[in-house]
Each structure stands twice: as structure tokens, then as C-alpha cells.
Design an enzyme around this catalytic site. Structure first.
Site, PDB file in Angstrom:
ATOM      1  N   ASP A 135       5.905   2.183   2.029  1.00 17.63           N
ATOM      2  CA  ASP A 135       4.988   1.068   2.243  1.00 17.63           C
ATOM      3  C   ASP A 135       4.276   1.287   3.568  1.00 17.63           C
ATOM      4  OD1 ASP A 135       3.728  -1.357   2.756  1.00 17.63           O
ATOM      5  OD2 ASP A 135       5.407  -2.585   2.026  1.00 17.63           O
ATOM      6  N   HIS A 136       2.963   1.501   3.484  1.00 18.74           N
ATOM      7  CA  HIS A 136       2.215   1.866   4.689  1.00 18.74           C
ATOM      8  C   HIS A 136       2.074   0.701   5.662  1.00 18.74           C
ATOM      9  CE1 HIS A 136       0.302   4.794   6.996  1.00 18.74           C
ATOM     10  NE2 HIS A 136      -0.679   5.197   6.186  1.00 18.74           N
ATOM     11  N   ARG A 137       2.447  -0.501   5.252  1.00 18.22           N
ATOM     12  CA  ARG A 137       2.451  -1.608   6.199  1.00 18.22           C
ATOM     13  C   ARG A 137       3.596  -1.463   7.197  1.00 18.22           C
ATOM     14  NH1 ARG A 137       2.941  -6.578   2.169  1.00 18.22           N
ATOM     15  NH2 ARG A 137       4.601  -5.163   1.479  1.00 18.22           N
TER      16      ARG A 137
ATOM     17  N   PRO B 104       0.839  -1.209   0.000  1.00 21.87           N
ATOM     18  CA  PRO B 104       0.000   0.000   0.000  1.00 21.87           C
ATOM     19  C   PRO B 104       0.868   1.251   0.000  1.00 21.87           C
ATOM     20  CG  PRO B 104       0.000  -1.022   2.169  1.00 21.87           C
ATOM     21  CD  PRO B 104       0.753  -1.952   1.276  1.00 21.87           C
TER      22      PRO B 104
ATOM     23  N   VAL C 200       5.638   1.634   7.333  1.00 18.95           N
ATOM     24  CA  VAL C 200       5.890   3.030   7.670  1.00 18.95           C
ATOM     25  C   VAL C 200       4.561   3.756   7.808  1.00 18.95           C
ATOM     26  CG1 VAL C 200       7.064   5.144   6.971  1.00 18.95           C
ATOM     27  CG2 VAL C 200       8.025   2.906   6.342  1.00 18.95           C
TER      28      VAL C 200
END
Length: 476
Positions: free
Chosen positions: A446-448, A269, A450
Site C-alpha cells: 500500500d503506497h500510502r 494504491p 509504504v
């Protein structure tokens, strides 16, 4: 009376990287009948990661090239056979069985000869590969073998030597520099058909373009296009008759890049944040470093160097962004060192070589490593090892005059920084609107791994360091 007998040795396509399954043959440097020695480079291949030259591991005489230039070959498949000296009195290992020998002329004449639309000589038949020939001496090989490009001749002296792969039947290899060969390949031009105007008969870029312009004139009747199966397709663009369209087979680096970007875009994401930065002091600092030569006289100093250093310092302050997502273990792996990738556009496509343990380097060491990385990429000599293990990447879109973008993550990495062009813009400085050097930075992550807070802190640190570059010394 004893005679020297030769036996065949086969050289298979090696895995020149980690886990690669195929490679494309770019150039053959030998032909049947040539003598080769242990360690001699016989061909150049392109994998999904880089172009690599392959040395032969034994001495002998080339008997057969199994694939033409432009063919994509699976790792572990035989690509060349070499006749090596054997023990006296032994039976020749390459002597074909009578039935197979008798069948060879028929097999050679069986398919219809058809011309291809690209410059690699005539192909035989349609899109299907010819079934491999089996002899009593080679029946011991249980694994599938590749179809030969031309019937193999016995090692013993024969009246007619086998024709070299991808060579003119009665001519020598055209003289041209590698960039010109690449241009001709991209345009689908056979260099043997180009009239050279360069010194000593060397084909120039202008010769290739002139030939392409002459070839673009519509001809009638239209030639039926030859269908080439994916495993043997060449990289050269194939013009579509009458439409002006050009089809470019997706292979090698471009294919790997496309697959990686799709996987990255639909797996991680993405979140992208932007910031405009007054880099007037950074640009002055760059000029000072160039004039003083304090990093070394032969070291190239550029704004990208300070952007890279700023990113490394920001990662040192926030190491959690230098991480990878382990799907199998459901863990976040914070990497112990920073392998800094630099996106580089090359004639073969986009590659991302990286500087190993870049975070431990001084500014001078980083400048040296960056210069070597860029030069190697320009020469097309980047090795697969240099593109493995990256942890974070910089893409310098500013060199194309682009202000910013939303970069896609390099697969397996948590962040990528886009460095936009530096422009003189009106800026509020010390209470007054004055012209300043301004750039835009974009950080995708990467929102997983960060979240918004961590990504914002890293981007703000980079911006602060570029606005006041002296902090690179105190913070770094």
C-alpha cells in the site's frame, strides 16, 4: 392428574465472527422430532469467513427447522425451535390459536409446488418468502420471525410427524462423505437421485460425475427456471437450459472475497515490485532440515517455511511495513506483532488464516504452526478467529506452477508477498553460467503506508536471506 407440559425455546443464528451479518446453512444434523441435548451440534453454517458448527444451548425435542440447507439467514433470526420440559399444570406455550390452526392447512396448500434446479427438494411458490404465521402464544415476539419451511406441529403427540427439512419424504439421508456432498452441491445434484455403487450403499465421486453426465443430455421441453430470492438462494451451480452455461450464486466466502478484493483494489494504491532469486542454497537447506529431523519428526518442512521466516526477519528489520491505515484518525498504525496470513485455496473459496504473533516463533515453532494452519484449512475447519487480525500475507502461487503475479492486498494490510515456482534456470554463478534453482518474488504494498524505498529494502532483504539461508539464523 398432572401432565408434563412443554414450552418452546428458539435458537437464533449467532454472530460467529466479528460483525458478521449473515450465514448460510450448509447442513442440518437434526430433524423435527429428534431429541437434542445442551451442547449438541445441530447444524453447520458458512459465514463470509469460515464454516462453523453450531451447538444448541438447551435440552429438548426439535419441533421445527425454519430454513432449508442452502438458505442464507441474517444473524439474530430464529433458525430452529425446540420443545423443552415446562412446569406441570401450566398451559402449553405452543398451543396455536383456533384461527391460526384452522388457517394452517390452507396456508400449506395455497402456493403452487414447483421443482428447483438444484438438489434441495421442492420449493413452494415463486421467489417470495411465505409470510410468518402468528399465534396467541408467540405474538409476544416483536422482532420479525423467519418463514417456516413446513407448518409446525404441536409439541403434544400428533398422528403425523412434521416432515424433515431437505429430506426425501419417505427416505433416509443418502450416504456420502463430506467431499462428495460438496461436489454434488457444486454441480446442483440431489444426492437422493444418484444411484450409489460404493460399499454399503455409499455414493462415490464417480457416481456423482456419472449422474451429472447423464443429466447434461438436453431434454425437451425445457423446464422453466425457478427464481429464488437472494436470501434463500443455494450455492449449487444452476445450469442454463440449452446454453451450456453455468450460473454460480456468489455467496459465503466467495462473496466476501470478491467484495474485499474490489474494496482493496480501489482503496489502497497498489505498487508491486519483483525480484528473481537464486534459491539453490535454500532448497539444499530444506532437504537438510528434512533429513536431519532437527525441527521435529512430525514437522513438515517446505520452501514456504523459509520464505515465511525470511519475510518475518525482514519485517523485524523494517517494522514500518507491518502497519495499517486508519482512515478515521488519519494515522498509520504500526502493529506491535506480526500476524502472518497464508492464502489458502479451499473448496469454499480463498481464505487467509493467519499465525498469531508469528514473529516471536522459532523456526521449529513456525513450522508447526504453518503445518497446523494448512491442515485445518484443508479440512474446512478454519475458525473465524484464525482469519481475523492479519497484518501481512504470503500467497504461494508456485504450487500451481506459476512464476509470479501481482497479488492484491488483503484488506487492512500493508503488504503481501507472492512466492513463485522454483525452476532450474541458467544463472551466472561465480563467473560461470550454470543451472541453478531460481524463483521470482513479488511484493505488493500500500503506497500510502509504504514508499518505494521501504518496499525495496524489505524485498531485497527477503531475497538476500533466501539466497544465503544461514543468515536466517544470524539475522533472526
Amino acid at each position: 392428574m398432572t401432565t408434563e407440559v412443554r414450552s418452546l425455546r428458539e435458537f437464533k443464528m449467532p454472530d460467529v465472527g466479528e460483525g458478521l451479518t449473515e450465514a448460510e446453512i450448509l447442513s442440518w444434523y437434526v430433524k423435527p422430532g429428534d431429541t437434542v441435548t445442551d451442547g449438541q451440534v445441530v447444524c453447520e453454517v458458512e459465514t463470509a469467513k469460515a464454516a462453523v458448527e453450531l451447538p444448541i444451548p438447551f435440552n429438548g425435542v426439535v419441533e421445527q427447522l425454519f430454513f432449508p440447507e442452502g438458505a442464507t439467514v441474517d444473524v439474530g433470526t430464529v433458525i430452529i425451535s425446540v420443545a423443552v420440559a415446562g412446569e406441570a399444570g401450566a398451559a402449553p406455550a405452543t398451543a396455536p390459536a383456533p384461527a391460526a390452526a384452522a388457517a394452517a392447512p390452507a396456508a400449506e396448500a395455497e402456493p403452487e409446488r414447483r421443482e428447483v434446479l438444484v438438489g434441495y427438494g421442492p420449493r413452494t411458490g415463486t421467489a417470495q418468502r411465505r409470510a410468518r404465521r402468528t399465534t396467541t402464544a408467540t405474538a409476544k415476539a416483536a422482532a420479525p420471525q423467519p418463514a417456516p419451511v413446513a407448518p409446525a406441529a404441536p409439541v403434544a403427540p400428533a398422528p403425523v410427524a412434521p416432515a424433515p427439512v431437505a429430506e426425501a419424504p419417505a427416505g433416509e439421508r443418502p450416504l456420502a462423505k463430506p467431499p462428495v456432498r460438496k461436489l454434488a452441491k457444486d454441480l446442483g445434484i440431489d444426492l437422493r437421485a444418484v444411484t450409489p455403487t460404493g460399499r454399503d450403499g455409499v455414493i462415490t465421486r464417480e457416481d456423482v460425475h456419472a449422474h451429472a453426465a447423464a443429466r447434461s443430455v438436453p431434454a425437451a421441453p425445457a423446464v422453466e427456471p425457478v427464481v429464488v430470492e437472494a436470501a434463500e438462494a443455494v450455492v449449487a451451480p444452476v445450469p442454463v437450459s440449452g446454453s451450456g452455461d453455468v450460473r454460480v450464486p456468489i455467496k459465503g466466502v466467495r462473496k466476501a472475497t470478491a467484495q474485499a478484493m474490489v474494496a482493496s483494489a480501489f482503496t489502497a494504491p497498489h505498487v508491486t515490485e519483483f525480484v528473481q532469486v537464486d534459491v539453490t542454497r535454500t532448497m539444499k537447506f530444506v532437504r537438510k532440515l528434512k533429513e536431519s529431523g532437527e525441527l521435529g519428526r512430525d514437522v513438515r518442512v517446505s520452501p514456504l517455511l523459509l520464505v515465511a521466516k525470511a519475510l518475518l526477519v525482514a519485517i523485524k528489520r523494517h517494522p514500518e511495513i507491518n502497519a495499517q491505515w486508519d482512515e478515521a484518525a488519519q494515522e498509520i498504525v504500526v502493529k506491535g506483532q506480526v500476524n502472518l496470513g497464508i492464502a489458502a485455496a479451499t473448496p469454499r473459496g480463498l481464505i487467509v488464516p493467519n499465525i498469531k504473533d508469528a514473529g516471536s516463533k522459532t523456526l521449529a515453532g513456525l513450522a508447526t504452526s504453518l503445518g497446523e494452519l494448512v491442515e485445518t484449512a484443508r479440512q474446512g475447519k478454519t475458525s473465524p478467529t484464525d482469519m481475523q487480525g492479519g497484518t501481512v500475507t504470503i500467497t504461494n502461487v508456485g504450487v500451481f506452477g506459476v512464476d509470479t503475479g501481482t497479488p492484491i492486498l488483503n484488506p487492512g494490510e500493508a503488504a503481501i508477498l507472492a512466492f513463485g515456482s522454483v525452476r532450474e534456470l541458467p544463472w551466472v554463478h561465480k563467473g560461470k553460467v550454470v543451472p541453478r534453482q531460481v524463483t521470482t518474488l513479488a511484493l505488493s504494498f500500500d503506497h500510502r503506508l509504504v514508499d518505494g524505498e521501504l518496499g525495496s529494502k524489505v524485498l531485497a532483504d527477503i531475497a538476500g536471506l533466501l539466497e544465503f539461508p544461514k543468515r536466517l539464523i544470524t539475522w533472526g
